[in-house]
Design a protein around this motif. Structure first.
Motif: not given
Length: 284
Positions: A3, A7-8, A11, A37, A40-42
Motif C-alpha cells: 500500500v 493509494h491512500i 481513496f 489507483t 489497485q488498493l482494493e
C-alpha cells in the motif's frame, strides 16, 4: 503489503467527494488514473472499498472502517511534513509595493498549506537578486527583461495603470490623462524595476525627455520635484501618501503585467506550491 501513499490519498479523496471526477480534479490526475489507483488498493487489501452500484458512489462497510484509519494516516503525515518544514523559508523578492490583496492571500494560503514560511525581501532589482540566489521567487511588474539564465516566468494577472505628477505640474488640475498624451511630457523612469519606460512605446514614438532613476524612492521624489510625470500600476494610488504628488486616471493605457519569476532550485517542490498558491490568490 504494497500500500502506497498515492493509494491512500486517492481513496480518501473519492470517499470525501463521493465522485471520481471531483476527486481527480482535487488530486490533479485523470479520472482513469484515479480509478486504477483505487482499484489497485482494493486488490491489495482484498476487499471492495467503494460502492459503485448506486447512482452516487459511496463507501462499503469495509471502506467506511478503513477511511478512519486512512484519514489518521494522511493527517499524521501532513503534520509530520509541516513539522519538518517549519524552518524552511521561501524568499519572495520585490522592488516596491507588493500587489494587494494578492500578496496577503498567496502568503497565507502557502504557509497554511505547507508549514513553510515566506520571507519578504525588498530589493532594488528582484531579477538580479534571483540570479544571485538571494531570493527564490521574484515579483516582476511589466516586461521581464534581463532575467537570469533558465529563469521561468509565470504571468499572474494585469494591473491598471495611473499617471502621477507633482502638485505643481500643469496636469494636477486635470481629471484624467490619455496614454496618447504621455509622450508630450518628460517621463520619470525607474530603470531597474519600473513598469513604464521608453520600451513601452513604438520606436521613435515615446517621450523625447526621459528622467532616469535607480529605484522606486528616487522615482517618487523626482516626480514630486516636478522633474516629469510618472506612470505606475494603480496600487500605488492606494498605498502612497505623498503630499506633493497627484494621481490621475490614465485612459487608453495598455495593462501592466505582474509575473512571478523563478529559477529551478533544489526545493522546487515548495516553489511550485507557492506558485500554485499565487495563482489561486488571483481568483476573486
Amino acid at each position: 503489503m504494497d500500500v502506497e501513499l498515492r493509494h491512500i490519498r486517492a481513496f480518501v479523496a473519492v470517499a470525501h467527494h463521493r465522485s471520481f471526477t471531483r476527486a481527480a480534479e482535487e488530486l490533479r490526475i485523470t479520472q482513469p488514473a484515479l480509478s486504477r489507483t483505487v482499484a489497485q488498493l482494493e486488490k491489495i487489501l482484498g476487499v471492495e472499498l467503494i460502492d459503485r452500484s448506486a447512482r452516487r458512489i459511496g463507501t462499503t462497510r469495509a471502506g467506511r472502517e478503513f477511511l478512519g484509519y486512512a484519514e489518521q494516516a494522511t493527517s499524521a503525515l501532513e503534520q509530520g511534513i509541516a513539522a519538518a518544514r517549519k524552518d524552511i523559508t521561501i524568499r519572495l523578492g520585490f522592488s516596491w509595493l507588493l500587489p494587494d490583496p494578492w500578496a496577503q492571500r498567496a502568503v497565507t494560503r502557502f504557509e497554511r498549506g505547507t508549514g513553510a514560511s515566506v520571507a519578504l525581501v525588498r530589493c532594488d532589482d528582484p531579477l538580479q537578486a534571483l540570479g544571485e540566489r538571494t531570493v527564490d521567487v521574484a515579483v516582476v511588474r511589466g516586461e521581464v527583461r534581463n532575467a537570469p539564465p533558465a529563469a521561468r516566468a509565470v504571468h499572474l494577472y494585469d494591473e491598471t495603470r495611473v499617471a502621477v505628477c507633482s502638485e505643481n505640474n500643469a496636469l494636477a488640475d486635470r481629471d484624467r490623462l490619455d496614454w496618447s498624451e504621455v509622450p508630450s511630457w518628460p517621463l520619470v523612469v525607474n530603470t531597474r524595476s519600473g513598469t513604464t519606460g521608453p520600451w513601452s512605446f513604438p520606436a521613435g514614438r515615446g517621450p523625447e525627455h526621459i528622467v532616469e532613476t535607480g529605484n522606486f524612492d528616487e522615482w517618487l521624489e523626482s516626480v514630486a520635484a516636478d522633474r516629469g510625470i510618472g506612470i505606475v500600476p494603480e496600487v500605488a494610488q492606494r498605498r502612497i501618501s505623498h503630499r506633493a504628488v497627484r494621481f490621475l486616471p490614465l485612459t487608453g493605457a495598455p495593462p501592466s503585467a505582474v509575473h512571478l519569476v523563478h529559477v529551478p532550485l533544489a526545493q522546487q517542490d515548495l516553489v511550485n506550491r507557492f506558485l500554485d498558491a499565487a495563482r489561486t490568490a488571483t481568483e476573486r
